[in-house]
Motif scaffolding. Structure first.
Motif, mmCIF file in Angstrom:
data_model
loop_
_atom_site.group_PDB
_atom_site.id
_atom_site.type_symbol
_atom_site.label_atom_id
_atom_site.label_comp_id
_atom_site.label_asym_id
_atom_site.label_seq_id
_atom_site.Cartn_x
_atom_site.Cartn_y
_atom_site.Cartn_z
ATOM 1 N N LEU A 150 0.832 -1.209 0.000
ATOM 2 C CA LEU A 150 0.000 0.000 0.000
ATOM 3 C C LEU A 150 0.863 1.254 0.000
ATOM 4 O O LEU A 150 0.587 2.214 -0.727
ATOM 5 C CB LEU A 150 -0.931 -0.008 1.212
ATOM 6 N N ASN A 151 1.918 1.242 0.784
ATOM 7 C CA ASN A 151 2.789 2.415 0.846
ATOM 8 C C ASN A 151 3.533 2.618 -0.472
ATOM 9 O O ASN A 151 3.700 3.753 -0.934
ATOM 10 C CB ASN A 151 3.794 2.271 1.996
ATOM 11 N N ARG A 152 3.983 1.523 -1.091
ATOM 12 C CA ARG A 152 4.679 1.640 -2.365
ATOM 13 C C ARG A 152 3.761 2.262 -3.419
ATOM 14 O O ARG A 152 4.169 3.163 -4.165
ATOM 15 C CB ARG A 152 5.153 0.270 -2.854
ATOM 16 N N ALA A 153 2.523 1.787 -3.483
ATOM 17 C CA ALA A 153 1.578 2.343 -4.449
ATOM 18 C C ALA A 153 1.340 3.823 -4.189
ATOM 19 O O ALA A 153 1.312 4.640 -5.118
ATOM 20 C CB ALA A 153 0.257 1.571 -4.390
ATOM 21 N N LYS A 154 1.205 4.177 -2.927
ATOM 22 C CA LYS A 154 0.966 5.577 -2.557
ATOM 23 C C LYS A 154 2.116 6.466 -3.007
ATOM 24 O O LYS A 154 1.910 7.521 -3.628
ATOM 25 C CB LYS A 154 0.777 5.674 -1.043
ATOM 26 N N VAL A 155 3.337 6.050 -2.728
ATOM 27 C CA VAL A 155 4.515 6.846 -3.058
ATOM 28 C C VAL A 155 4.713 6.930 -4.569
ATOM 29 O O VAL A 155 4.989 8.011 -5.123
ATOM 30 C CB VAL A 155 5.767 6.243 -2.376
ATOM 31 N N ARG A 156 4.584 5.803 -5.259
ATOM 32 C CA ARG A 156 4.851 5.778 -6.697
ATOM 33 C C ARG A 156 3.785 6.531 -7.498
ATOM 34 O O ARG A 156 4.102 7.201 -8.482
ATOM 35 C CB ARG A 156 4.936 4.337 -7.179
ATOM 36 N N VAL A 157 2.535 6.417 -7.092
ATOM 37 C CA VAL A 157 1.479 7.157 -7.790
ATOM 38 C C VAL A 157 1.662 8.653 -7.572
ATOM 39 O O VAL A 157 1.549 9.455 -8.515
ATOM 40 C CB VAL A 157 0.088 6.698 -7.307
ATOM 41 N N ALA A 158 1.981 9.039 -6.349
ATOM 42 C CA ALA A 158 2.192 10.462 -6.055
ATOM 43 C C ALA A 158 3.357 11.025 -6.869
ATOM 44 O O ALA A 158 3.340 12.203 -7.272
ATOM 45 C CB ALA A 158 2.439 10.653 -4.562
ATOM 46 N N ALA A 159 4.354 10.180 -7.130
ATOM 47 C CA ALA A 159 5.515 10.623 -7.903
ATOM 48 C C ALA A 159 5.256 10.604 -9.407
ATOM 49 O O ALA A 159 6.084 11.085 -10.192
ATOM 50 C CB ALA A 159 6.718 9.741 -7.577
ATOM 51 N N GLY A 160 4.133 10.024 -9.817
ATOM 52 C CA GLY A 160 3.806 9.951 -11.239
ATOM 53 C C GLY A 160 4.585 8.904 -11.998
ATOM 54 O O GLY A 160 4.786 9.020 -13.211
ATOM 55 N N ARG A 214 -1.292 -5.657 -18.983
ATOM 56 C CA ARG A 214 -0.970 -4.449 -18.213
ATOM 57 C C ARG A 214 -1.320 -3.169 -18.959
ATOM 58 O O ARG A 214 -1.117 -3.104 -20.172
ATOM 59 C CB ARG A 214 0.524 -4.492 -17.873
ATOM 60 N N PRO A 215 -1.846 -2.106 -18.299
ATOM 61 C CA PRO A 215 -2.137 -2.065 -16.866
ATOM 62 C C PRO A 215 -3.479 -2.728 -16.553
ATOM 63 O O PRO A 215 -4.451 -2.561 -17.297
ATOM 64 C CB PRO A 215 -2.192 -0.568 -16.561
ATOM 65 N N GLU A 216 -3.517 -3.483 -15.480
ATOM 66 C CA GLU A 216 -4.714 -4.230 -15.133
ATOM 67 C C GLU A 216 -5.799 -3.333 -14.550
ATOM 68 O O GLU A 216 -5.529 -2.469 -13.717
ATOM 69 C CB GLU A 216 -4.376 -5.331 -14.126
ATOM 70 N N GLY A 217 -7.021 -3.599 -14.980
ATOM 71 C CA GLY A 217 -8.185 -2.966 -14.386
ATOM 72 C C GLY A 217 -8.817 -3.885 -13.365
ATOM 73 O O GLY A 217 -8.156 -4.778 -12.825
ATOM 74 N N GLY A 218 -10.103 -3.674 -13.106
ATOM 75 C CA GLY A 218 -10.802 -4.491 -12.126
ATOM 76 C C GLY A 218 -12.253 -4.675 -12.500
ATOM 77 O O GLY A 218 -12.620 -4.552 -13.675
ATOM 78 N N GLY A 219 -13.087 -4.983 -11.528
ATOM 79 C CA GLY A 219 -14.493 -5.218 -11.781
ATOM 80 C C GLY A 219 -15.145 -4.035 -12.481
ATOM 81 O O GLY A 219 -15.063 -2.907 -12.007
ATOM 82 N N ASP A 243 5.459 5.262 -13.690
ATOM 83 C CA ASP A 243 4.820 4.120 -14.328
ATOM 84 C C ASP A 243 5.577 2.844 -13.975
ATOM 85 O O ASP A 243 6.786 2.902 -13.706
ATOM 86 C CB ASP A 243 4.789 4.305 -15.856
ATOM 87 N N PRO A 244 4.895 1.682 -13.912
ATOM 88 C CA PRO A 244 3.515 1.453 -14.362
ATOM 89 C C PRO A 244 2.446 1.771 -13.324
ATOM 90 O O PRO A 244 1.261 1.605 -13.598
ATOM 91 C CB PRO A 244 3.510 -0.043 -14.674
ATOM 92 N N TRP A 245 2.859 2.221 -12.119
ATOM 93 C CA TRP A 245 1.883 2.485 -11.067
ATOM 94 C C TRP A 245 0.851 3.522 -11.505
ATOM 95 O O TRP A 245 -0.347 3.352 -11.279
ATOM 96 C CB TRP A 245 2.599 2.973 -9.802
ATOM 97 N N GLY A 264 -3.811 -5.294 -10.280
ATOM 98 C CA GLY A 264 -2.518 -5.814 -9.878
ATOM 99 C C GLY A 264 -1.351 -4.928 -10.253
ATOM 100 O O GLY A 264 -0.313 -4.940 -9.584
ATOM 101 N N THR A 265 -1.503 -4.121 -11.298
ATOM 102 C CA THR A 265 -0.383 -3.269 -11.732
ATOM 103 C C THR A 265 -0.078 -2.196 -10.705
ATOM 104 O O THR A 265 1.070 -2.043 -10.258
ATOM 105 C CB THR A 265 -0.679 -2.625 -13.100
ATOM 106 N N VAL A 266 -1.079 -1.454 -10.288
ATOM 107 C CA VAL A 266 -0.841 -0.375 -9.317
ATOM 108 C C VAL A 266 -0.468 -0.934 -7.945
ATOM 109 O O VAL A 266 0.309 -0.318 -7.205
ATOM 110 C CB VAL A 266 -2.072 0.555 -9.211
#
Length: 421
Positions: free
Chosen positions: A70-80, A394-399, A82-84, A415-417
């Protein structure tokens, strides 16, 4: 303090059922550093003997997403990065992730037979999960509030899951998915976790347990691997959500030694070790359900991994070999096939698959990044077919991203993010 374990070898380098002990110890070390579990792991190598697998103290959040992911996704998305970021964009573009989603809870959910209404349930579960992810990654209160609104509405209303035999699919698939959404919202202001646990224990677990115990009165091999696996997933998730070691152990022990098709040696009945491949139980049925199995067993292994248990590598990476097999065939390449025979109905009348099925070959399901990032990045193993499949999806979506019918909601996705490393 470590939980007392059985006398079996724990993380032995000579134990054929545990792979990569140094890596598993490293994983457990990370959990200890984070204040997580310190329990030793035990392996049940023989049928009929229970292996105590549950940690002395459960890690929370500790299902499909532990704090590190969860923390990795938070940091990587905030930094812009990819692939997050690409995975995040798929999440925010999905209508189920909108904070304006309003739940439609029902007292009775029916899957199979007259009066089916289970679409209401799976749409709301995926909305709760996706809003929970947006809250965890971006910290948007509106999404957190939406997730809690959905979870509370259902725990105040749902009393029964019923229908024909498909009720067991509903109890399994939606049970573990619901528990995962709730685990992400644990501790959130206004979330009635106690009432939600009661719903899981009273509505979902009895059906999960009934199925694994008596298989709807049918021959033990009658039902496909996915039927066992989704109910195993629900029991495992409920055990983690409720800090219930007995339920956690029940699910893990079934994975290792269960008599039904969801246990590892039945789900993966034939090995082709010289090729690094293994045949999946549903391969002669069709590829859509086979890939669903990759998602179901992948989810089971990831939830156990979050609690310090390495089932991904169990029995000489048996699941990895099966995933390589499924990926290779669905990439358009040839794989070996051994005639698979099983008993059906109540009398165990014999049926056989003599060739792999091309039905739904190449179907897109968001089940591959969780496997790729575990085996290739966490473990440093070569998994070329899994890698190629993951890259193709990739990038994977969901329901909601893979059609409106139930098959598009069999896996939570994204799963990607969540797993990119």
């Amino acid at each position: 303090m470590s939980r007392t374990v059985t006398s079996r070898t724990v993380l032995s380098r000579t134990n054929p059922h545990e792979q990569g002990p140094s890596r598993e110890l490293s994983r457990r070390g990370l959990l200890k550093t984070a204040g997580g579990l310190t329990a030793a792991l035990a392996v049940g190598a023989s049928a009929g003997t229970a292996a105590q697998a549950a940690p002395a103290t459960f890690t929370h959040p500790g299902m499909l997403h532990a704090s590190g992911e969860l923390n990795r996704a938070k940091v990587r998305v905030a930094a812009g990065d990819d692939p997050w970021l690409s995975g995040w964009n798929r999440l925010t573009a999905n209508g189920h992730s909108a904070s304006t989603w309003n739940p439609n809870p029902q007292a009775t959910i029916i899957r199979g037979g007259t009066g089916e209404n289970y679409g209401t349930l799976y749409n709301d579960i995926h909305a709760a999960y996706q809003n929970a992810l947006r809250w965890k990654i971006a910290g948007t209160t509106a999404n957190g509030d939406a997730a809690v609104r959905i979870l509370n509405a259902w725990s105040a209303t749902l009393t029964t899951v019923t229908g024909n035999a498909d009720r067991f699919l509903a109890a399994g698939i939606y049970g573990y998915q619901f528990a995962n959404a709730a685990e992400l919202m644990r501790g959130y202001s206004g979330f009635d976790l106690a009432r939600f646990k009661t719903m899981m224990l009273n509505v979902f677990y009895p059906l999960n347990n009934q199925f694994l115990t008596v298989h709807n009165g049918a021959c033990i091999t009658n039902y496909w691997a996915n039927w066992d696996l989704c109910n195993m997933n629900s029991i495992l998730a409920i055990g983690i959500l409720c800090d219930d070691a007995a339920k956690y152990d029940q699910a893990v022990n079934y994975f290792k030694t269960g008599a039904g098709n969801g246990s590892i040696t039945h789900a993966v009945p034939f090995l082709y070790d010289s090729q690094g491949l293994a045949q999946w139980q549903e391969s002669g049925r069709d590829q859509g359900h086979t890939m669903m199995g990759m998602g179901q067993m992948g989810a089971f292994c990831e939830m156990a991994w979050s609690q310090g248990e390495d089932l991904y590598g169990y029995d000489s990476n048996r699941f990895m070999k099966a995933a390589q097999y499924v990926a290779k065939y669905n990439l358009g390449q040839d794989v070996p096939f051994t005639t698979y025979t099983w008993g059906t109905g109540q009398s165990c009348a014999q049926q056989s698959h003599t060739a792999i099925s091309s039905g739904s070959r190449g179907q897109v399901r968001p089940v591959w990044d969780i496997l790729y990032y575990h085996y290739a990045r966490r473990r440093g193993l070569s998994v070329p077919y899994i890698q190629a499949m993951a890259e193709s999806v990739r990038p994977e979506g969901g329901g909601g991203d893979y059609g409106t019918t139930s098959g598009g909601f069999d896996q939570l996705g994204f799963g990607t993010v969540m797993y990119a490393k």
